[in-house]
Motif scaffolding. Structure first.
Motif, PDB file in Angstrom:
ATOM      1  N   GLU A 231       0.827  -1.211   0.000  1.00  0.00           N
ATOM      2  CA  GLU A 231       0.000   0.000   0.000  1.00  0.00           C
ATOM      3  C   GLU A 231       0.862   1.263   0.000  1.00  0.00           C
ATOM      4  N   SER A 232       2.054   1.167   0.578  1.00  0.00           N
ATOM      5  CA  SER A 232       2.910   2.350   0.698  1.00  0.00           C
ATOM      6  C   SER A 232       3.452   2.786  -0.662  1.00  0.00           C
ATOM      7  N   ILE A 233       4.158   1.885  -1.340  1.00  0.00           N
ATOM      8  CA  ILE A 233       4.851   2.316  -2.572  1.00  0.00           C
ATOM      9  C   ILE A 233       4.632   1.407  -3.771  1.00  0.00           C
ATOM     10  N   PHE A 234       4.061   0.225  -3.560  1.00  0.00           N
ATOM     11  CA  PHE A 234       3.924  -0.714  -4.672  1.00  0.00           C
ATOM     12  C   PHE A 234       2.476  -0.860  -5.139  1.00  0.00           C
ATOM     13  N   SER A 235       1.619   0.091  -4.766  1.00  0.00           N
ATOM     14  CA  SER A 235       0.224  -0.010  -5.192  1.00  0.00           C
ATOM     15  C   SER A 235       0.168  -0.030  -6.725  1.00  0.00           C
ATOM     16  N   ASP A 236      -0.674  -0.866  -7.252  1.00  0.00           N
ATOM     17  CA  ASP A 236      -0.858  -1.066  -8.710  1.00  0.00           C
ATOM     18  C   ASP A 236       0.260  -1.887  -9.341  1.00  0.00           C
ATOM     19  N   LEU A 237       1.289  -2.262  -8.575  1.00  0.00           N
ATOM     20  CA  LEU A 237       2.380  -3.057  -9.151  1.00  0.00           C
ATOM     21  C   LEU A 237       2.024  -4.532  -8.970  1.00  0.00           C
ATOM     22  N   ASN A 238       1.113  -5.008  -9.802  1.00  0.00           N
ATOM     23  CA  ASN A 238       0.558  -6.352  -9.609  1.00  0.00           C
ATOM     24  C   ASN A 238       1.493  -7.469 -10.059  1.00  0.00           C
ATOM     25  N   HIS A 239       2.531  -7.129 -10.813  1.00  0.00           N
ATOM     26  CA  HIS A 239       3.433  -8.167 -11.325  1.00  0.00           C
ATOM     27  C   HIS A 239       4.722  -8.245 -10.512  1.00  0.00           C
ATOM     28  N   LEU A 240       4.668  -7.831  -9.245  1.00  0.00           N
ATOM     29  CA  LEU A 240       5.849  -7.849  -8.385  1.00  0.00           C
ATOM     30  C   LEU A 240       5.979  -9.201  -7.685  1.00  0.00           C
ATOM     31  N   THR A 241       7.131  -9.846  -7.824  1.00  0.00           N
ATOM     32  CA  THR A 241       7.438 -11.081  -7.101  1.00  0.00           C
ATOM     33  C   THR A 241       8.307 -10.729  -5.903  1.00  0.00           C
ATOM     34  N   VAL A 242       7.810 -11.023  -4.703  1.00  0.00           N
ATOM     35  CA  VAL A 242       8.533 -10.657  -3.482  1.00  0.00           C
ATOM     36  C   VAL A 242       9.180 -11.894  -2.871  1.00  0.00           C
ATOM     37  N   VAL A 243      10.475 -11.802  -2.623  1.00  0.00           N
ATOM     38  CA  VAL A 243      11.235 -12.916  -2.045  1.00  0.00           C
ATOM     39  C   VAL A 243      11.735 -12.477  -0.669  1.00  0.00           C
ATOM     40  N   THR A 244      11.100 -12.992   0.388  1.00  0.00           N
ATOM     41  CA  THR A 244      11.486 -12.621   1.753  1.00  0.00           C
ATOM     42  C   THR A 244      12.332 -13.734   2.376  1.00  0.00           C
ATOM     43  N   SER A 245      12.635 -13.582   3.652  1.00  0.00           N
ATOM     44  CA  SER A 245      13.490 -14.571   4.317  1.00  0.00           C
ATOM     45  C   SER A 245      12.806 -15.927   4.452  1.00  0.00           C
ATOM     46  N   THR A 246      11.480 -15.968   4.370  1.00  0.00           N
ATOM     47  CA  THR A 246      10.786 -17.256   4.474  1.00  0.00           C
ATOM     48  C   THR A 246      10.501 -17.881   3.108  1.00  0.00           C
ATOM     49  N   SER A 247      10.878 -17.197   2.028  1.00  0.00           N
ATOM     50  CA  SER A 247      10.639 -17.718   0.676  1.00  0.00           C
ATOM     51  C   SER A 247      11.676 -18.781   0.311  1.00  0.00           C
ATOM     52  N   GLU A 248      11.259 -19.690  -0.546  1.00  0.00           N
ATOM     53  CA  GLU A 248      12.164 -20.753  -0.991  1.00  0.00           C
ATOM     54  C   GLU A 248      13.150 -20.268  -2.067  1.00  0.00           C
ATOM     55  N   MET A 249      12.726 -19.285  -2.859  1.00  0.00           N
ATOM     56  CA  MET A 249      13.548 -18.844  -3.988  1.00  0.00           C
ATOM     57  C   MET A 249      14.843 -18.187  -3.516  1.00  0.00           C
ATOM     58  N   TYR A 250      15.934 -18.476  -4.228  1.00  0.00           N
ATOM     59  CA  TYR A 250      17.250 -17.853  -4.009  1.00  0.00           C
ATOM     60  C   TYR A 250      17.752 -18.038  -2.571  1.00  0.00           C
ATOM     61  N   ALA A 251      17.334 -19.147  -1.937  1.00  0.00           N
ATOM     62  CA  ALA A 251      17.610 -19.336  -0.508  1.00  0.00           C
ATOM     63  C   ALA A 251      19.105 -19.347  -0.192  1.00  0.00           C
ATOM     64  N   ASP A 252      19.926 -19.936  -1.073  1.00  0.00           N
ATOM     65  CA  ASP A 252      21.362 -20.033  -0.776  1.00  0.00           C
ATOM     66  C   ASP A 252      22.212 -19.045  -1.580  1.00  0.00           C
ATOM     67  N   CYS A 253      21.555 -18.066  -2.204  1.00  0.00           N
ATOM     68  CA  CYS A 253      22.276 -17.126  -3.072  1.00  0.00           C
ATOM     69  C   CYS A 253      22.848 -15.931  -2.310  1.00  0.00           C
ATOM     70  N   PHE A 254      22.346 -15.690  -1.108  1.00  0.00           N
ATOM     71  CA  PHE A 254      22.801 -14.568  -0.294  1.00  0.00           C
ATOM     72  C   PHE A 254      23.195 -15.121   1.075  1.00  0.00           C
ATOM     73  N   GLY A 255      24.381 -14.789   1.537  1.00  0.00           N
ATOM     74  CA  GLY A 255      24.893 -15.400   2.755  1.00  0.00           C
ATOM     75  C   GLY A 255      25.631 -16.686   2.422  1.00  0.00           C
ATOM     76  N   PHE A 256      26.368 -17.212   3.390  1.00  0.00           N
ATOM     77  CA  PHE A 256      27.165 -18.423   3.190  1.00  0.00           C
ATOM     78  C   PHE A 256      26.496 -19.605   3.873  1.00  0.00           C
ATOM     79  N   THR A 257      26.445 -20.742   3.184  1.00  0.00           N
ATOM     80  CA  THR A 257      25.937 -21.963   3.798  1.00  0.00           C
ATOM     81  C   THR A 257      27.002 -22.522   4.738  1.00  0.00           C
TER      82      THR A 257
END
Length: 569
Positions: A231-257
């Motif tokens: 609601e703050s800044i992405f209103s109307d941006l319906n094609h946005l894919t959000v990858v947070t810390s609980t998402s499966e995508m790119y899980a090992d791409c940031f930080g070291f295993t």
């Protein structure tokens, strides 16, 4: 005899991918991120990770791989994961790329923040001055390019990235890729310094023009620490894919295993340090990928061989400090529990609604989680409310030490006075305790209040819970500190149980003056002492083998900024 393989040099803070590789500095191959992102084919992706987790380096790597500016210069990727497949070797250097970072937009006023943003766009346009000399632009469009400056009007700034996309499309005949690093830095600063609404409106307009209505955009990637609410800044941006810390995508791409960290310790002959390194720097979880280590601390440890709070000290923790210090008693109590190693159970929404940070405690814990200060121990869905229920703990030893240092600093402005109170407390010197405590209260009262809704009703509780947190940190090596807190608003007892037989046990009861029940501050202090006796608080200490002669009892009476302490021996 086999050749001795020398360990690579550890370079600190290198954000330039090419420099890192060409100088043979220590690097863990994350180039598969390019493949993963490309194959997902999402129009606009937002990836949130804590600070210093390789976001900027990965963005620079992505630009270095895709941008036409580096056409035919793929040698830097040889031997790395992305270079194994021919179709990716063919992809290298084939796209127009717009890359910018909001990392430097850190100011205390909206006018300065806006100027910083506009200057950033001006510098970006300077990279494409060649467009002024090409035939695919008309005179009006060239004039638009010349008008881009730190002093341009808002409309020009808002449309600038979308317009640049069109110009580059005409020149290269291909749509553009836009990479935006640290998108949320100006938003965090805006909330901190009170110009949130103005910044939100500006960023919303810029993002709408850049990502929503930009028909010359091939795809975009944004990185940041927080997922700012749609609601703050992405209103109307319906094609946005959000990858947070609980998402499966790119899980090992940031930080070291853990596997990557242990291999690095082997490379630098530090195999015997695995347990210590894990305790200090492990604890992050992305999706189902557990045992992620924070890379900044690992790199610094490899360089120095010394365990320290590297990540926690890299930048200002001002927002976190402000939220705890000015937060309610419940926030401080939760912090006290976390520092003892206990877990919190909270409903978390991974969207950070900055407007709610002043009123919604869960919004604060959500921010702490996305920022990396808390880790998820377990997760469940509340079937009745549909809310996400998280079991949270402090991430690791480094974070625990960071918070202890932060709390100590709350009293640093009155350091000698505060330390004087601690000394007087341990020496049963009530006269000095009174003198010091009144000076501490006078100096730090307003510091614990948010200033947005200052009132004598909230200040006592904020101050005393902050004070108890300070005691818990300052005396943790000598005492086990517990708080009953059973009667809520400004009224709770604190018990200091000594860890050795030379220190006395201490019971403290804090009481705010109630004019209907007590006439004087002395009456309030007596009432506090009476409560200690009536509720037999000392029995808990006696049951642990501490004799009554070693138990000190103090009643703290509070009225405005005045404090009176009375004692029973």
């Amino acid at each position: 005899m086999g050749a001795i393989i020398m360990a690579r040099t550890v370079g600190i803070g290198i954000q330039n991918f090419e420099k890192l590789i060409m100088e043979n500095s220590f690097y863990i191959d994350k180039t598969d991120f390019i493949r993963q992102w490309w194959e997902n084919r999402d129009d606009v992706t937002l990836i949130t990770r804590p600070r210093r987790f390789g976001k900027t380096l990965n963005m620079n790597m992505l630009e270095r791989f895709l941008s036409v500016e580096y056409a035919g210069k793929g040698k830097v990727f040889e031997g790395l994961s992305i270079w194994k497949e021919g179709k990716y070797r063919d992809l290298q250097g084939t796209w127009p790329v717009i890359f910018l970072s909001f990392a430097g937009i850190k100011t205390s006023s909206f006018s300065e923040a806006k100027k910083s943003l506009f200057y950033l766009i001006e510098k970006l346009y300077n990279r494409y001055e060649f467009l002024l000399k090409v035939d695919c632009l008309n005179e009006k469009e060239r004039e638009f390019i010349k008008s881009i400056s730190a002093n341009m009007d808002d409309y020009s700034a808002i449309s600038s990235l979308g317009t640049l996309s069109e110009f580059l499309y005409r020149y290269y005949g291909k749509k553009v890729i836009i990479l935006l690093d640290e998108y949320d830095t100006p938003l965090q600063e805006a909330w901190m310094y009170g110009y949130w609404q103005e910044m939100v409106e500006l960023i919303r307009g810029l993002f709408n023009s850049t990502f929503k209505t930009n028909s010359y955009l091939e795809r975009a990637l944004m990185t940041g620490i927080t997922r700012v609410s749609k609601e703050s800044i992405f209103s109307d941006l319906n094609h946005l894919t959000v990858v947070t810390s609980t998402s499966e995508m790119y899980a090992d791409c940031f930080g070291f295993t853990e596997k990557e960290v242990f291999a690095a310790l082997d490379e630098y002959s530090m195999q015997d340090k695995r347990t210590e390194v894990k305790k200090w720097y492990d604890g992050f979880t992305f999706g189902k990928c557990k045992d992620i280590y924070n890379p900044w601390s690992i790199i610094n440890y490899l360089k120095t061989g010394r365990l320290a709070t590297y990540w926690a000290n890299t930048s200002s923790n001002g927002l976190v400090d402000k939220l705890i210090r000015e937060g309610s008693a419940e926030i401080k109590i939760s912090m006290e529990n976390l520092l003892k190693g206990e877990h919190l159970h909270k409903e978390i929404d991974e969207q950070i609604i900055f407007d709610q940070l002043d009123v919604d405690e869960n919004a604060i814990w959500s921010l702490f989680l996305t920022s990396g200060y808390l880790k998820v121990e377990s997760y469940a869905l509340n079937e009745y409310t549909g809310a996400d229920l998280y079991e949270l703990a402090l991430t690791n030893k480094e974070v625990q030490i960071m918070f202890r240092k932060m709390i100590k600093k709350w009293f640093s402005g009155t350091g000698t006075v505060y330390n004087g109170f601690i000394r007087a407390l341990l020496q049963d010197d009530i006269k000095s305790m009174n003198a010091y405590m009144n000076r501490v209260a006078l100096a730090t009262f307003s510091y614990f209040d948010s200033g947005k809704n200052p009132s004598m009703e909230t200040q006592p509780e904020r101050f005393y819970h902050g004070f108890v947190l300070g005691l818990a940190v300052e005396l943790a090596d000598r005492y086990v500190i517990t708080s009953n807190r059973e009667s809520g608003f400004g009224r709770y007892d604190v018990m200091l149980e000594p860890k050795n037989e030379t220190d006395n046990a201490v019971i403290m009861e804090f009481k705010v003056n109630d004019s209907q029940e007590e006439i004087t501050l002395e009456d309030t202090a007596d009432a506090a002492l009476h409560q200690i006796e009536r509720k037999q608080y000392e029995s808990a200490l006696r049951n642990r083998g501490i004799p009554g002669a070693r138990i000190r009892k103090y009643g703290f009476a509070f009225q405005g900024k005045d404090v009176l302490i009375k004692g029973l021996m």
